[in-house]
Design an enzyme around this catalytic site. Structure first.
Site, PDB file in Angstrom:
ATOM      1  N   ASP A   1       0.844  -1.205   0.000  1.00 48.97           N
ATOM      2  CA  ASP A   1       0.000   0.000   0.000  1.00 48.97           C
ATOM      3  C   ASP A   1       0.874   1.248   0.000  1.00 48.97           C
ATOM      4  OD1 ASP A   1       0.780  -0.705   2.661  1.00 48.97           O
ATOM      5  OD2 ASP A   1      -0.815   0.516   3.508  1.00 48.97           O
TER       6      ASP A   1
ATOM      7  N   GLU B   1       0.043  -0.985   5.905  1.00 49.94           N
ATOM      8  CA  GLU B   1       1.116  -0.389   6.713  1.00 49.94           C
ATOM      9  C   GLU B   1       0.884   1.113   6.824  1.00 49.94           C
ATOM     10  OE1 GLU B   1       4.800   1.406   8.083  1.00 49.94           O
ATOM     11  OE2 GLU B   1       3.739   1.836   6.226  1.00 49.94           O
TER      12      GLU B   1
HETATM   13  N1  LIG Z   1      -0.515   4.742  11.094  1.00 50.18           N
HETATM   14  C1  LIG Z   1       0.058   3.607  11.701  1.00 50.18           C
HETATM   15  C2  LIG Z   1       1.518   3.401  11.330  1.00 50.18           C
HETATM   16  C3  LIG Z   1       2.376   4.629  11.487  1.00 50.18           C
HETATM   17  C4  LIG Z   1       3.775   4.348  11.027  1.00 50.18           C
HETATM   18  C5  LIG Z   1       4.533   5.607  10.771  1.00 50.18           C
HETATM   19  N2  LIG Z   1       5.823   5.248  10.245  1.00 50.18           N
HETATM   20  C6  LIG Z   1       6.507   6.076   9.471  1.00 50.18           C
HETATM   21  O1  LIG Z   1       6.058   7.177   9.128  1.00 50.18           O
HETATM   22  C7  LIG Z   1       7.881   5.636   9.032  1.00 50.18           C
HETATM   23  C8  LIG Z   1       8.759   6.817   8.855  1.00 50.18           C
HETATM   24  C9  LIG Z   1      10.233   6.456   9.060  1.00 50.18           C
HETATM   25  O2  LIG Z   1      10.718   5.546   8.398  1.00 50.18           O
HETATM   26  O3  LIG Z   1      10.855   7.061   9.925  1.00 50.18           O
HETATM   27  C10 LIG Z   1       4.737   6.416  12.042  1.00 50.18           C
HETATM   28  O4  LIG Z   1       5.810   6.355  12.659  1.00 50.18           O
HETATM   29  O5  LIG Z   1       3.815   7.148  12.414  1.00 50.18           O
HETATM   30  C11 LIG Z   1      -0.105   3.595  13.221  1.00 50.18           C
HETATM   31  O6  LIG Z   1      -0.071   4.656  13.853  1.00 50.18           O
HETATM   32  O7  LIG Z   1      -0.262   2.526  13.770  1.00 50.18           O
HETATM   33 ZN   LIG Z   2       6.792   2.304   4.246  1.00 47.04          ZN
HETATM   34 ZN   LIG Z   3       5.257   5.298   4.423  1.00 44.55          ZN
END
Ligand SMILES: N[C@@H](CCC[C@H](NC(=O)CCC(=O)O)C(=O)O)C(=O)O
Ligand SMILES: [Zn+2]
Ligand SMILES: [Zn+2]
Length: 380
Positions: free
Chosen positions: A68, A133
């Site tokens: 995704d 994800e």
């Molecule tokens: N919306 C989901 C997952 C959130 C994951 C998100 N990860 C990134 O943005 C990766 C960025 C990087 O590689 O540093 C996050 O950290 O918010 C949830 O909240 O469960």
């Molecule tokens: Zn990613």
């Molecule tokens: Zn991402």
């Protein structure tokens, strides 16, 4: 065109805006089946997950990722249409090019070369691919891990293809991530006329000093494995829209990314203590969306660092900075988990792109990891 680039383009053409997989995993499944992988679909609600395994013995090395992608934003602002892969000046443009269809393409081509050279490899290899994800992450990797745990299928080493690199491919291996704690706070006051403030209680004014304290607070210095804990307000909503009404309530969303210097429960207690000290009338809901995890130096870190050095000539740095990843669901099973993918400079942005040559380098690195961990000793 290289095989990796070719496959990355095929994946980008599929409009897989989260949680839609748009046929990406079918493409992956066909390539893996030709290599002798046994594919298994795990669909939960509108999320598609693919678990494909080659071999029945341990140790098990899994590559994990997602098909995704985040929404494009205004398509007119893209220099070329986001779902039409386009190469300009050695860069492949398209939504998901860096996050993370390029890594998935590199997984597949690495596996194709590896299986061709080592059809009787040691242990097993698997791919865990989800279409949840970028969204709420409730029906994706976490559900697949639950199924694997129920049947005692254990991942020993997991390489997540998130775009971990900063300045050049392979400069950073993410060997863990901070925790993530969300708070949804409602502070209650009493609605009234702005010209008669003594007859009302303005919840925005009441909240102000507590927010200043929370925002200014030094939570910790981090530690050897983690950067410091941070607090950020992401949303604040209050008011009726009228200029002359003191609202009755104000709502706030905030998030802490926390190191192992705190547990989520300790942070919650600390924030409650601050709000109580300010004598606020409030309600608060908590969601722990990630606990911190870290993979100490060991076979997987060593194999990944060795493969990077061999392919690029450079030694990587370990880091747990940035956001969280699906590694948070896999690490608690006891698996060693690292993340290695392309340069993350343009992820989630308009004109997302990846270097075409980096895709081939990544594929060589992934093959190097396979070779170091599960090639038969006489051939590695
Ligand atoms: N919306 C989901 C997952 C959130 C994951 C998100 N990860 C990134 O943005 C990766 C960025 C990087 O590689 O540093 C996050 O950290 O918010 C949830 O909240 O469960
Ligand atoms: Zn990613
Ligand atoms: Zn991402």
């Amino acid at each position: 065109m290289s095989d990796t680039l070719d496959l990355a383009c095929d994946l980008i053409r599929r409009r897989s805006v989260t949680p839609d997989d748009a046929g990406c995993q079918r493409l992956i499944q066909e390539r893996l089946e030709a290599l002798g992988f046994k594919p298994e679909w795990m669909r939960f609600n509108d999320v598609t997950n693919l678990w494909a395994r080659r071999g029945d013995n341990g140790p098990l090395l899994a590559f994990a990722g997602h098909t995704d992608v985040v929404p494009t934003g205004p398509e007119a602002r893209w220099s070329s249409p986001p779902f039409e892969p386009t190469i300009r000046d050695g860069l492949l443009y398209g939504r998901g090019a860096a996050d993370m269809k390029g890594s998935i393409a590199a997984f597949i081509t690495a596996l194709e070369r590896f299986v061709d050279r080592h059809p009787d490899h040691d242990g097993s290899i698997a791919l865990l691919i989800t279409s949840d994800e970028e969204g709420p992450s409730v029906d994706g990797t976490v559900r697949v891990v639950e199924v694997l745990e129920q049947r005692c299928e254990k991942i020993d080493w997991c390489l997540v293809g998130e775009p971990s690199s900063e300045a050049r491919v392979g400069d950073i291996i993410k060997n863990g991530r901070r925790g993530s704690l969300n708070g949804r706070l409602t502070v209650r006051g009493r609605q009234g006329h702005v010209a008669y403030p003594h007859k009302a209680a303005n919840p925005i004014h009441l909240l102000g000093p507590a927010l200043v304290e929370l925002g200014a607070r030094h939570w910790d210095d981090g530690n050897e494995a983690f950067p410091p804990t941070t607090f950020q307000i992401s949303n604040i909503n209050g008011g009726t829209g009228a200029t002359n009404v003191i609202p009755g309530e104000v709502d706030l969303l905030f998030n802490l990314r926390f190191s192992t210097e705190w547990t989520a429960e300790q942070l919650q207690a600390e924030i409650v203590a601050i709000l109580d000290r300010h004598q606020l009338d409030y309600a608060i809901d908590w969601t722990v969306s990630a606990r911190p995890f870290v993979t100490a130096e060991g076979a997987l870190v060593e194999a990944t660092a060795g493969a990077i050095k061999e392919a690029t000539g450079n030694a990587p740095t370990l880091s747990t900075a940035g956001g969280t990843s699906d590694g948070r669901f896999i690490a608690p099973t006891g698996a060693q988990v690292v993340e290695l993918g392309p340069v993350n400079a343009s992820i989630h942005q308009i004109d997302e792109h990846v270097s075409v040559s980096d895709l081939d380098t990544l594929s060589v690195i992934y093959e190097g990891v396979l070779r170091r961990l599960i090639a038969p000793p006489s051939t590695s």
